[in-house]
Design a protein around this motif. Structure first.
Motif, PDB file in Angstrom:
ATOM      1  N   ARG A 116      16.817  43.981  56.633  1.00 29.45           N
ATOM      2  CA  ARG A 116      15.655  43.322  57.459  1.00 29.45           C
ATOM      3  C   ARG A 116      14.515  43.573  56.279  1.00 29.45           C
ATOM      4  NH1 ARG A 116      15.046  41.120  61.621  1.00 29.45           N
ATOM      5  NH2 ARG A 116      13.145  42.442  61.856  1.00 29.45           N
ATOM      6  N   SER A 117      14.823  44.988  55.357  1.00 34.87           N
ATOM      7  CA  SER A 117      13.602  44.797  54.408  1.00 34.87           C
ATOM      8  C   SER A 117      13.540  43.827  53.345  1.00 34.87           C
ATOM      9  CB  SER A 117      13.489  46.510  53.997  1.00 34.87           C
ATOM     10  OG  SER A 117      15.458  46.349  53.461  1.00 34.87           O
ATOM     11  N   ILE A 118      14.765  43.593  52.690  1.00 41.07           N
ATOM     12  CA  ILE A 118      14.851  41.920  51.581  1.00 41.07           C
ATOM     13  C   ILE A 118      14.365  40.888  52.311  1.00 41.07           C
ATOM     14  CG2 ILE A 118      16.288  40.795  50.359  1.00 41.07           C
ATOM     15  CD1 ILE A 118      18.025  43.315  50.147  1.00 41.07           C
ATOM     16  N   ALA A 119      15.008  40.671  53.590  1.00 36.63           N
ATOM     17  CA  ALA A 119      13.615  39.546  54.518  1.00 36.63           C
ATOM     18  C   ALA A 119      11.986  39.437  54.606  1.00 36.63           C
ATOM     19  CB  ALA A 119      14.871  39.214  55.996  1.00 36.63           C
ATOM     20  N   THR A 132       3.369  45.524  52.440  1.00 31.64           N
ATOM     21  CA  THR A 132       5.066  46.247  51.447  1.00 31.64           C
ATOM     22  C   THR A 132       5.412  46.826  51.384  1.00 31.64           C
ATOM     23  OG1 THR A 132       3.937  43.670  50.032  1.00 31.64           O
ATOM     24  CG2 THR A 132       5.293  45.673  49.128  1.00 31.64           C
ATOM     25  N   ALA A 133       5.089  48.722  51.481  1.00 30.54           N
ATOM     26  CA  ALA A 133       5.021  49.620  50.894  1.00 30.54           C
ATOM     27  C   ALA A 133       5.897  50.111  51.979  1.00 30.54           C
ATOM     28  CB  ALA A 133       3.600  50.317  50.723  1.00 30.54           C
ATOM     29  N   ALA A 134       4.983  49.532  53.068  1.00 33.26           N
ATOM     30  CA  ALA A 134       6.854  50.079  54.401  1.00 33.26           C
ATOM     31  C   ALA A 134       8.177  49.119  54.453  1.00 33.26           C
ATOM     32  CB  ALA A 134       5.578  49.151  55.840  1.00 33.26           C
ATOM     33  N   SER A 135       7.746  47.779  54.142  1.00 33.33           N
ATOM     34  CA  SER A 135       9.211  47.126  53.838  1.00 33.33           C
ATOM     35  C   SER A 135      10.306  48.019  52.673  1.00 33.33           C
ATOM     36  CB  SER A 135       9.378  45.521  53.825  1.00 33.33           C
ATOM     37  OG  SER A 135       8.241  44.870  54.797  1.00 33.33           O
ATOM     38  N   ALA A 136       9.525  48.099  51.900  1.00 33.38           N
ATOM     39  CA  ALA A 136       9.770  49.143  50.799  1.00 33.38           C
ATOM     40  C   ALA A 136      10.457  50.162  51.079  1.00 33.38           C
ATOM     41  CB  ALA A 136       9.138  49.095  49.365  1.00 33.38           C
ATOM     42  N   ALA A 137       9.704  51.170  51.803  1.00 28.00           N
ATOM     43  CA  ALA A 137      10.292  51.960  52.515  1.00 28.00           C
ATOM     44  C   ALA A 137      11.369  51.993  53.256  1.00 28.00           C
ATOM     45  CB  ALA A 137       9.225  53.101  53.288  1.00 28.00           C
ATOM     46  N   LYS A 138      11.622  51.213  54.572  1.00 32.42           N
ATOM     47  CA  LYS A 138      12.669  51.274  54.087  1.00 32.42           C
ATOM     48  C   LYS A 138      14.329  50.913  53.696  1.00 32.42           C
ATOM     49  CE  LYS A 138      11.737  48.205  58.306  1.00 32.42           C
ATOM     50  NZ  LYS A 138      12.046  47.087  59.094  1.00 32.42           N
TER      51      LYS A 138
END
Length: 218
Positions: free
Chosen positions: A211-214, A70-76
């Motif tokens: 992409r990150s929202i998905a 989740t942190a990686a996606s939030a960072a993106k």
């Protein structure tokens, strides 16, 4: 992961600021050697960022919906929003770019006198760090127990550096032709740099946001 790395790698490869600087380095005295120093330092820093991420994860992707994932996606997502905001800001302030373009002659004269060490220092300095950070956040999901992940990472590094490597090789083996073509390229970049910068920032930013929202909502 592969699609994300391809898009990010392409955005890094065509990023106009580092491309313009590299063309000027190649045009300087002993430009081939200085260009090689630029590329080696650029690649060393680029690979070091990826290596740091892989050492942190141990080469194992985090479980879906876990805190690291989740942190990686939030960072993106944050990086994507930052790129969109940056692109929008530059688009709104295009009228102020004339003075920056007029200063390129002074920059060229300084680059003519730069040392090999300075050329090497420019490589990491002029990397598009927002895109590099987005790539690092994507690499968190790399699974090094599969050979395909190694191929994807190698391809990502080569794709990101492809424009620099192409110009360096071309200048090495066809210096006369390269001098003319790179001169035209420099003129084109200086004329269209702002539009290219806005386009790269907006396209890459919107891609990262979607992409990150998905990933966060799936």
């Amino acid at each position: 992961m592969v699609l994300d790395l391809v898009v990010i790698g392409l955005a890094i490869a065509v990023f106009p600021l580092s491309g313009t600087a590299f063309v000027l380095v190649l045009s300087a005295e002993r430009g081939i050697c200085k260009g090689l120093a630029f590329i080696l330092a650029w690649l060393a820093c680029f690979v070091a960022v990826l290596a740091a991420v892989l050492i942190t994860t141990g080469g194992e992707p985090p479980a879906p919906k876990s805190a690291p994932s989740t942190a990686a996606s939030a960072a993106k997502l944050a990086i994507g929003l930052g790129l969109v905001g940056f692109g929008w800001y530059r688009r709104r302030n295009r009228g102020r770019t004339g003075q920056r373009r007029r200063s390129s002659g002074g920059l060229m004269s300084r680059l003519d006198r730069l040392s090999m060490w300075t050329a090497a220092a420019l490589g990491p300095l002029l990397q598009p760090w927002g895109l590099v950070a987005a790539g690092a956040a994507t690499v968190v999901s790399a699974d090094l127990s599969h050979a395909s992940s190694y191929l994807a990472l190698i391809g990502y590094c080569l794709l990101a550096a492809s424009s620099l490597l192409t110009m360096e090789i071309y200048t090495t083996f066809a210096p006369d032709s390269a001098r003319v073509r790179l001169g035209r390229l420099r003129t084109w970049i200086e004329t269209h740099q702002e539009q290219a910068l806005v386009s790269v920032a907006l396209v890459a930013g919107l891609f990262l946001v979607s992409r990150s929202i998905a990933q966060l909502t799936s």
